[in-house]
Design a protein around this motif. Structure first.
Motif, PDB file in Angstrom:
ATOM      1  N   ASN A   1       0.804  -1.225   0.000  1.00 21.94           N
ATOM      2  CA  ASN A   1       0.000   0.000   0.000  1.00 21.94           C
ATOM      3  C   ASN A   1       0.836   1.274   0.000  1.00 21.94           C
ATOM      4  OD1 ASN A   1      -1.528  -2.137   2.061  1.00 21.94           O
ATOM      5  ND2 ASN A   1      -2.710  -1.433   0.309  1.00 21.94           N
ATOM      6  N   ILE A   2       2.137   1.128  -0.244  1.00 23.26           N
ATOM      7  CA  ILE A   2       3.033   2.286  -0.274  1.00 23.26           C
ATOM      8  C   ILE A   2       3.885   2.170  -1.534  1.00 23.26           C
ATOM      9  CG2 ILE A   2       4.915   3.483   0.929  1.00 23.26           C
ATOM     10  CD1 ILE A   2       3.681   1.858   3.487  1.00 23.26           C
ATOM     11  N   SER A   3       3.955   3.236  -2.313  1.00 21.10           N
ATOM     12  CA  SER A   3       4.736   3.188  -3.547  1.00 21.10           C
ATOM     13  C   SER A   3       6.216   3.031  -3.224  1.00 21.10           C
ATOM     14  CB  SER A   3       4.526   4.459  -4.368  1.00 21.10           C
ATOM     15  OG  SER A   3       5.482   4.522  -5.407  1.00 21.10           O
ATOM     16  N   SER A   4       6.843   2.003  -3.816  1.00 17.53           N
ATOM     17  CA  SER A   4       8.278   1.798  -3.590  1.00 17.53           C
ATOM     18  C   SER A   4       9.078   2.875  -4.315  1.00 17.53           C
ATOM     19  CB  SER A   4       8.695   0.400  -4.054  1.00 17.53           C
ATOM     20  OG  SER A   4       8.392   0.223  -5.431  1.00 17.53           O
ATOM     21  N   GLN A   5       8.440   3.590  -5.239  1.00 19.48           N
ATOM     22  CA  GLN A   5       9.116   4.646  -5.997  1.00 19.48           C
ATOM     23  C   GLN A   5       8.967   6.015  -5.331  1.00 19.48           C
ATOM     24  OE1 GLN A   5      10.914   3.714  -8.795  1.00 19.48           O
ATOM     25  NE2 GLN A   5      10.310   1.708  -8.034  1.00 19.48           N
TER      26      GLN A   5
ATOM     27  N   ASP B   1      -5.168  -6.276  -1.770  1.00 23.55           N
ATOM     28  CA  ASP B   1      -6.234  -6.209  -2.769  1.00 23.55           C
ATOM     29  C   ASP B   1      -6.558  -4.767  -3.162  1.00 23.55           C
ATOM     30  OD1 ASP B   1      -6.398  -8.981  -2.776  1.00 23.55           O
ATOM     31  OD2 ASP B   1      -7.773  -8.966  -1.066  1.00 23.55           O
ATOM     32  N   ASP B   2      -6.002  -3.795  -2.444  1.00 21.40           N
ATOM     33  CA  ASP B   2      -6.194  -2.378  -2.779  1.00 21.40           C
ATOM     34  C   ASP B   2      -4.807  -1.728  -2.789  1.00 21.40           C
ATOM     35  OD1 ASP B   2      -7.276   0.115  -3.248  1.00 21.40           O
ATOM     36  OD2 ASP B   2      -7.761   0.484  -1.134  1.00 21.40           O
ATOM     37  N   PRO B   3      -3.944  -2.160  -3.737  1.00 17.57           N
ATOM     38  CA  PRO B   3      -2.528  -1.781  -3.650  1.00 17.57           C
ATOM     39  C   PRO B   3      -2.228  -0.376  -4.164  1.00 17.57           C
ATOM     40  CG  PRO B   3      -2.844  -3.159  -5.573  1.00 17.57           C
ATOM     41  CD  PRO B   3      -4.188  -3.052  -4.880  1.00 17.57           C
ATOM     42  N   GLN B   4      -1.143   0.169  -3.663  1.00 16.17           N
ATOM     43  CA  GLN B   4      -0.546   1.385  -4.209  1.00 16.17           C
ATOM     44  C   GLN B   4       0.579   0.960  -5.155  1.00 16.17           C
ATOM     45  OE1 GLN B   4      -1.241   4.788  -3.591  1.00 16.17           O
ATOM     46  NE2 GLN B   4       0.297   5.217  -5.134  1.00 16.17           N
ATOM     47  N   ASP B   5       1.202  -0.182  -4.834  1.00 12.77           N
ATOM     48  CA  ASP B   5       2.312  -0.696  -5.621  1.00 12.77           C
ATOM     49  C   ASP B   5       1.959  -2.118  -6.051  1.00 12.77           C
ATOM     50  OD1 ASP B   5       4.864  -1.819  -6.416  1.00 12.77           O
ATOM     51  OD2 ASP B   5       5.811  -0.093  -5.419  1.00 12.77           O
ATOM     52  N   ALA B   6       1.549  -2.282  -7.306  1.00 10.78           N
ATOM     53  CA  ALA B   6       1.052  -3.568  -7.802  1.00 10.78           C
ATOM     54  C   ALA B   6       2.119  -4.658  -7.756  1.00 10.78           C
ATOM     55  CB  ALA B   6       0.519  -3.412  -9.228  1.00 10.78           C
ATOM     56  N   VAL B   7       3.381  -4.289  -8.017  1.00 12.71           N
ATOM     57  CA  VAL B   7       4.465  -5.276  -8.014  1.00 12.71           C
ATOM     58  C   VAL B   7       4.618  -5.879  -6.618  1.00 12.71           C
ATOM     59  CG1 VAL B   7       6.958  -5.587  -8.310  1.00 12.71           C
ATOM     60  CG2 VAL B   7       5.673  -4.161  -9.924  1.00 12.71           C
ATOM     61  N   VAL B   8       4.631  -5.012  -5.605  1.00 13.16           N
ATOM     62  CA  VAL B   8       4.784  -5.477  -4.224  1.00 13.16           C
ATOM     63  C   VAL B   8       3.564  -6.315  -3.827  1.00 13.16           C
ATOM     64  CG1 VAL B   8       5.160  -4.784  -1.824  1.00 13.16           C
ATOM     65  CG2 VAL B   8       6.176  -3.433  -3.667  1.00 13.16           C
ATOM     66  N   ALA B   9       2.375  -5.857  -4.221  1.00 12.74           N
ATOM     67  CA  ALA B   9       1.146  -6.581  -3.873  1.00 12.74           C
ATOM     68  C   ALA B   9       1.145  -7.984  -4.478  1.00 12.74           C
ATOM     69  CB  ALA B   9      -0.082  -5.799  -4.349  1.00 12.74           C
ATOM     70  N   GLN B  10       1.588  -8.110  -5.735  1.00 11.03           N
ATOM     71  CA  GLN B  10       1.656  -9.429  -6.376  1.00 11.03           C
ATOM     72  C   GLN B  10       2.636 -10.337  -5.634  1.00 11.03           C
ATOM     73  OE1 GLN B  10      -0.290 -10.834  -8.715  1.00 11.03           O
ATOM     74  NE2 GLN B  10      -1.428  -8.942  -8.394  1.00 11.03           N
ATOM     75  N   GLN B  11       3.781  -9.765  -5.245  1.00 13.12           N
ATOM     76  CA  GLN B  11       4.772 -10.563  -4.507  1.00 13.12           C
ATOM     77  C   GLN B  11       4.186 -10.993  -3.162  1.00 13.12           C
ATOM     78  OE1 GLN B  11       8.310  -8.854  -2.529  1.00 13.12           O
ATOM     79  NE2 GLN B  11       9.500 -10.077  -3.985  1.00 13.12           N
ATOM     80  N   TYR B  12       3.481 -10.081  -2.496  1.00 12.09           N
ATOM     81  CA  TYR B  12       2.861 -10.376  -1.198  1.00 12.09           C
ATOM     82  C   TYR B  12       1.881 -11.548  -1.340  1.00 12.09           C
ATOM     83  CZ  TYR B  12       0.273  -9.570   3.160  1.00 12.09           C
ATOM     84  OH  TYR B  12      -0.314  -9.705   4.384  1.00 12.09           O
ATOM     85  N   LEU B  13       1.075 -11.520  -2.398  1.00 13.46           N
ATOM     86  CA  LEU B  13       0.054 -12.543  -2.598  1.00 13.46           C
ATOM     87  C   LEU B  13       0.629 -13.871  -3.111  1.00 13.46           C
ATOM     88  CD1 LEU B  13      -2.677 -10.260  -4.191  1.00 13.46           C
ATOM     89  CD2 LEU B  13      -2.801 -11.363  -1.945  1.00 13.46           C
ATOM     90  N   ARG B  14       1.657 -13.801  -3.971  1.00  8.54           N
ATOM     91  CA  ARG B  14       2.139 -15.019  -4.639  1.00  8.54           C
ATOM     92  C   ARG B  14       3.388 -15.619  -4.025  1.00  8.54           C
ATOM     93  NH1 ARG B  14       1.078 -12.810 -10.616  1.00  8.54           N
ATOM     94  NH2 ARG B  14      -1.175 -13.082 -10.613  1.00  8.54           N
TER      95      ARG B  14
END
Length: 194
Positions: free
Chosen positions: A79-83, A119-132
């Motif tokens: 939920n926090i942009s890594s950029q 499921d309500d991400p700010q950073d999709a890459v991190v969210a995918q890693q978290y889930l997968r």
């Protein structure tokens, strides 16, 4: 116009129990509309032991408009942009209420570190890693905490110290990562496998 009297009261309230909450807010320079907040990483999370700086800008409509907050410390979180450090949190957007304070907002950000919402991400890459790949997510989040949020020995210094003892750098890095960047535990493992 920002209610500066309220801002000063909020700063005093935040800093009064800093020993308990670990949360601090201070003005940046002499402006009361550009502030710097700090929150400790929650215990039992990959952010534990880190101190995270939050950049806070108060809009003219504060406290009727939410403060603009973003992480100044790099953090690996869905939920926090890594950029950019942008934070996806409802109370910093449409769920803000003038009854909330800078301290409650920072406490909410700290709670978000404990309970990501992939499921309500700010950073999709991190969210995918978290889930997968949750274990990889934990390792990366711990690594970023070590590298960016800890003022004690940084990752590079730990690696350097162990490499100077004669261990190969790649092995040092993988061992440190394996033991959560605990230098002593890494040294024990390296010695026992040598």
């Amino acid at each position: 116009m920002v209610d500066l009297g309220r801002v000063q009261k909020e700063l005093q309230e935040c800093n009064r129990d800093v020993q308990v909450s670990g949360i601090k807010v201070s003005p940046r320079g002499d402006s009361l509309t550009h502030l710097s907040g700090t929150i400790p990483g929650p215990i039992g999370t990959p952010y534990e032991g880190g101190t995270f700086k939050i950049d806070i800008t108060l809009p003219d409509g504060y406290p009727f408009e939410p403060p603009k907050m973003k992480f100044a410390t790099k953090v690996w979180h869905p939920n926090i942009s890594s950029q950019s450090g942008a934070i996806c949190l409802d109370i910093l957007k449409d769920q803000w209420s003038p009854a909330l304070t800078l301290k409650t907002a920072l406490l909410s950000i700290q709670a978000l570190l404990s309970a990501p919402e992939p499921d309500d991400p700010q950073d999709a890459v991190v969210a995918q890693q978290y889930l997968r790949e949750y274990q990889t997510f934990l390792g990366t989040a711990r690594y970023w905490t070590e590298a960016f949020a800890k003022t004690s020995l940084g990752v590079d210094e730990k690696v350097q110290k162990l490499v100077e003892m004669g261990f190969p750098e790649a092995q040092v890095r993988s061992t440190l990562e394996l033991v959560g960047w605990d230098e002593n535990a890494a040294l024990e493992r390296l010695c026992s496998s040598a």
